[in-house]
Design an enzyme around this catalytic site. Sequence first.
Site, PDB file in Angstrom:
ATOM      1  N   ASP A  79     -49.701 -11.681   8.480  1.00 21.14           N
ATOM      2  CA  ASP A  79     -48.908 -11.986   7.298  1.00 21.14           C
ATOM      3  C   ASP A  79     -47.454 -11.568   7.454  1.00 21.14           C
ATOM      4  OD1 ASP A  79     -51.538 -12.154   5.672  1.00 21.14           O
ATOM      5  OD2 ASP A  79     -51.450 -10.044   6.243  1.00 21.14           O
TER       6      ASP A  79
ATOM      7  N   ASN B 193     -60.475  -6.886  -3.281  1.00 21.25           N
ATOM      8  CA  ASN B 193     -61.154  -8.026  -3.906  1.00 21.25           C
ATOM      9  C   ASN B 193     -61.829  -8.913  -2.867  1.00 21.25           C
ATOM     10  OD1 ASN B 193     -58.972  -9.262  -2.713  1.00 21.25           O
ATOM     11  ND2 ASN B 193     -58.185 -10.215  -4.585  1.00 21.25           N
TER      12      ASN B 193
ATOM     13  N   HIS C 272     -60.426 -10.094  -0.009  1.00 22.54           N
ATOM     14  CA  HIS C 272     -59.600 -11.024   0.753  1.00 22.54           C
ATOM     15  C   HIS C 272     -59.428 -10.545   2.196  1.00 22.54           C
ATOM     16  CE1 HIS C 272     -55.825  -8.627  -0.603  1.00 22.54           C
ATOM     17  NE2 HIS C 272     -55.901  -8.483   0.703  1.00 22.54           N
TER      18      HIS C 272
ATOM     19  N   GLU D 206     -56.739 -15.248  -0.678  1.00 22.13           N
ATOM     20  CA  GLU D 206     -57.308 -14.674  -1.889  1.00 22.13           C
ATOM     21  C   GLU D 206     -58.606 -15.388  -2.285  1.00 22.13           C
ATOM     22  OE1 GLU D 206     -56.174 -12.063  -3.239  1.00 22.13           O
ATOM     23  OE2 GLU D 206     -53.989 -11.941  -3.105  1.00 22.13           O
TER      24      GLU D 206
END
Length: 262
Positions: A71, A143, A145, A150
């Site tokens: 990223d 969560n 990811h 996502e």
Amino acid sequence: MKVLKVRNYHEMSVAGAIIIHEAVMTKLSRGEHFNLGLATGNTMIELYEILAGMFNDEKADLSRLQTWNLDEYAIDENHAVPHDHPLSYWKYMHENLFDRFLPERNFKESQAHFPDPSDPARFDRELEAAGGLDLQLLGIGFNGHIAFNEPVDPSQISVRDYGQLSTRVLPLSKETIDQNTKITANGDSSLVPRFAATTGMRPILKSKRELLLACFSEQEEPLRRMIGGKKTTPALPASYLLEHDDFRLIYTTDKINLDSVL
């Protein structure tokens, strides 16, 4: 899936560094190239210090190593944050790994690749032209990811189509922004960018080997859902790793208990 339980963060860092070092050196020693997918965050800090030390101590020639970061934060849908931004992943990687390589290791700036918000598709083209990833290092978001892919409600995208997502720019979820505010921005939400260029699920899952590290108590819940559910779903991006032929999980038992689902 292969699972390695270790006692704490240090043991996890050592174990992960050994796996990466052995994989890289096996190919480099044969005069071959190695494409290493890299992750960021607090999980990886000590691992990178140990790994750099291993390469330096061995006097490794890293001229055939190419790194591909998952990223980079973005100001908007077209512009990456500047390299001197406090949360820049370019900055993080240089401080924690690249700048630790001694000059004689022959690792050049041009060997480090980051997704570019201005042309995210170029990342996939260049990675594919280089032969794809040999090993992808991963963390897991609270969560579920991986990278900044996502969770998406399964009613909005099929299992297959989610797994084929390419590298792209996307807005970050409030949950991820809140998580990164707490962990990497010392509680200052204004420091956390609202966009990121992220490596897509497709190039991640095409890696020959996957290595996932987990050391936070908040990661127990998504790992339990992933392992216990035994089901690939866009609602839990990490679940796609279960289908990989060479997926290894290392987690710390001082913060995470997975005994009931393993």
